[in-house]
Each structure stands twice: as structure tokens, then as C-alpha cells.
Scaffold this active site. Structure first.
Site, PDB file in Angstrom:
ATOM      1  N   LYS A   1      40.786  19.664   0.498  1.00 34.23           N
ATOM      2  CA  LYS A   1      39.454  19.381  -0.051  1.00 34.23           C
ATOM      3  C   LYS A   1      39.300  17.907  -0.432  1.00 34.23           C
ATOM      4  O   LYS A   1      38.812  17.573  -1.510  1.00 34.23           O
ATOM      5  CB  LYS A   1      39.155  20.297  -1.236  1.00 34.23           C
ATOM      6  CG  LYS A   1      39.166  21.778  -0.858  1.00 34.23           C
ATOM      7  CD  LYS A   1      38.871  22.670  -2.043  1.00 34.23           C
ATOM      8  CE  LYS A   1      38.897  24.129  -1.648  1.00 34.23           C
ATOM      9  NZ  LYS A   1      40.269  24.602  -1.310  1.00 34.23           N
ATOM     10  N   ARG A   2      39.681  17.035   0.485  1.00 36.95           N
ATOM     11  CA  ARG A   2      39.587  15.608   0.245  1.00 36.95           C
ATOM     12  C   ARG A   2      38.157  15.130   0.491  1.00 36.95           C
ATOM     13  O   ARG A   2      37.324  15.827   1.049  1.00 36.95           O
ATOM     14  CB  ARG A   2      40.563  14.850   1.138  1.00 36.95           C
ATOM     15  CG  ARG A   2      42.046  15.138   0.867  1.00 36.95           C
ATOM     16  CD  ARG A   2      42.429  14.845  -0.563  1.00 36.95           C
ATOM     17  NE  ARG A   2      43.858  14.695  -0.749  1.00 36.95           N
ATOM     18  CZ  ARG A   2      44.676  15.603  -1.262  1.00 36.95           C
ATOM     19  NH1 ARG A   2      44.202  16.767  -1.643  1.00 36.95           N
ATOM     20  NH2 ARG A   2      45.975  15.357  -1.405  1.00 36.95           N
TER      21      ARG A   2
END
Length: 272
Positions: free
Chosen positions: A93-94
């Protein structure tokens, strides 16, 4: 991995199951805790038991990052152990400014050799572009999530409908159906028909079946397309199906059950 290669693997396996290796060190059976790397040993046995029933594995990086350098080593060894036939997802979830995202992309696509990484789209196209620059790699953007907090922003109305709808429409222009997927939570099943109308051709990564209560039947009926277009993830329901020395055998049985159900839905889709 290309879209055609992913579809071919789904077709051969008659499964679109993704196994989530969200391995909590505190939940590893006691018999493994004396191993040099208990997390990797646990993952190896889960992979061996589920390999024939799934087409993908997803590693939530938080479960590895919490252990520092040792956790990253376990993650790297796990990715190396998964066969190249299987789609490997870094659930990280960058999402950050472009030069930072470029380093995240290098970390997950070069250093760790994942096929895909999850990312948050809310900083805009320039934060996602570095991930999309890698040939045959995938960016999986958060579309509509399963958590209660989705109501805080994703499900809020704007001039174009709901915010998550605007995000999917806009983000679909950044990449193609060959390198861009969306995360759509299984607990939002009543919205899948609407979401599929907005994004008719993209693959969806769908977490939330099993422990979170999502319906595989409802999702499959509403979102399968001609080349499947779904990877449905189960984590806790599979990897923690048993807590004793037979944990891998029990994990394999649950994965086999999901795959068998998926085969029934695929058989109704005459193109698969």
C-alpha cells in the site's frame, strides 16, 4: 507476468485463488519456533500445501516489516520460494512523491522480484507512474476497501458520484488493463455490478472472503469477465485453518475447497 500468462494459469488451474501469507510470528505452531527462520518455514509448508489450488500469493509486508531486518529476509526468501508460475503480490500500500515511489518500485520489483505491488492513488498520477514504468509488472490500486473507514472518504458523494468511482475512472487512464488492477473489498459485494460497469476490463484483487465474511459466490457472479478478471484472496481462513502440526494439511484442504468452488463458477463462463 503478462495478463495472458496470468489468464492461462487461471485457465489451467481452474482457480483464481490468491493465498495471503500474512504470517503472524505469534501464531506459528510451537513445533516450528525452534527453526532458524520460523516464518519462512511456516510459509514454505503453506506454499507446498496450497500450490496446486491457487494462482497467486500475497504478502502483507507489515507482517514482515515488524521484525526488522530478519522479517525482510523472511519475506525475500519466501518470494524466492514461490514458483515463477504463481503471481506474487507485495501488499505494501505504498504511494508517495515520484522519486520516493521510484525507490519503492525498485525495492519490490527488482530487489524482491514481486510481480505486483498495492498502492494508494490519493497523491495522484505522478505518485503511481514509477510503478507503471516496469514492463510485465502490475500496480494494484486501492479502489474500494472492506474496512468500515471506507465510509469516511471512499463512499462520500461528489459531483461525479462517489469518490471511489471518481478514483477508479481517473486512475484507469494512468495505465492499461495489462498493468493496472484495483483492490475491491469482498464485503462491498452489493456494489460489484456498479464497479464492473465503471471498470469492465480490469482485473480486481478481492480481499475479504473467509474470515471477513465476503461471499465468493456473489463476487464471482457479479464480477467475472471473459478472461476472469478476478484474483480473490483468502489469508487467515487458509493459513490459520489449523494451529497444530497438521496446519499445512488443513490449509491445503481449505484452499482446495475454495478452488473447487471457483471451478464451478468458471465452468459457467464458457471462455475459460
Amino acid at each position: 507476468m503478462t495478463r495472458s500468462a496470468l489468464f492461462e494459469h487461471i485457465r489451467l488451474k481452474q482457480s483464481y485463488l490468491c493465498v495471503g501469507l500474512d504470517t503472524d510470528p505469534d501464531k506459528i505452531p510451537r513445533s516450528l519456533r525452534e527453526c532458524a527462520d520460523p516464518v519462512f518455514e511456516f510459509n514454505k509448508r503453506i506454499i507446498d500445501a496450497t500450490l496446486d489450488h491457487c494462482v497467486a500469493y500475497k504478502l502483507n509486508t507489515a507482517f514482515y516489516e515488524v521484525s526488522g531486518a530478519a522479517g525482510w529476509e523472511s519475506m525475500q526468501k519466501t518470494v524466492g520460494y514461490i514458483p515463477s508460475t504463481h503471481f506474487k503480490i507485495a501488499d505494501a500500500k505504498r504511494g508517495d512523491i515520484g522519486n520516493t515511489s521510484a525507490l519503492y518500485a525498485r525495492a519490490f520489483f527488482e530487489t524482491l522480484s514481486f510481480d505486483a505491488v498495492t498502492a494508494a492513488p490519493y497523491m495522484g498520477e505522478d505518485s503511481i507512474r514509477p510503478f507503471l514504468a516496469y514492463p510485465d509488472k502490475w500496480t494494484i490500486l486501492l479502489g474500494l476497501t472492506s474496512n468500515a473507514g471506507a465510509a469516511d472518504f471512499e463512499l462520500q458523494s461528489n459531483l461525479d458520484g462517489l469518490l471511489y468511482e471518481s478514483v477508479i475512472r481517473k486512475a484507469s487512464q494512468w495505465g492499461t488493463t495489462e498493468n493496472l488492477m484495483f483492490v475491491i473489498g469482498a464485503t462491498q459485494a452489493e456494489l460489484f455490478t456498479r464497479i464492473r460497469s465503471i471498470s469492465p476490463d480490469h482485473f480486481f484483487l478481492v480481499p475479504g472472503i473467509g474470515a471477513q465474511g465476503g461471499s465468493l459466490k456473489e463476487i464471482s457472479e457479479k464480477a467475472l469477465i471473459k478472461d476472469v478478471g478476478l484474483l480473490v484472496n483468502a489469508s487467515r481462513a487458509i493459513i490459520y485453518a489449523g494451529s497444530g502440526d497438521d496446519f499445512a494439511e488443513k490449509a491445503g484442504a481449505v484452499a482446495r475447497g475454495y478452488a473447487s468452488e471457483m471451478a464451478n463458477y468458471l465452468n459457467r463462463n464458457t471462455s475459460v
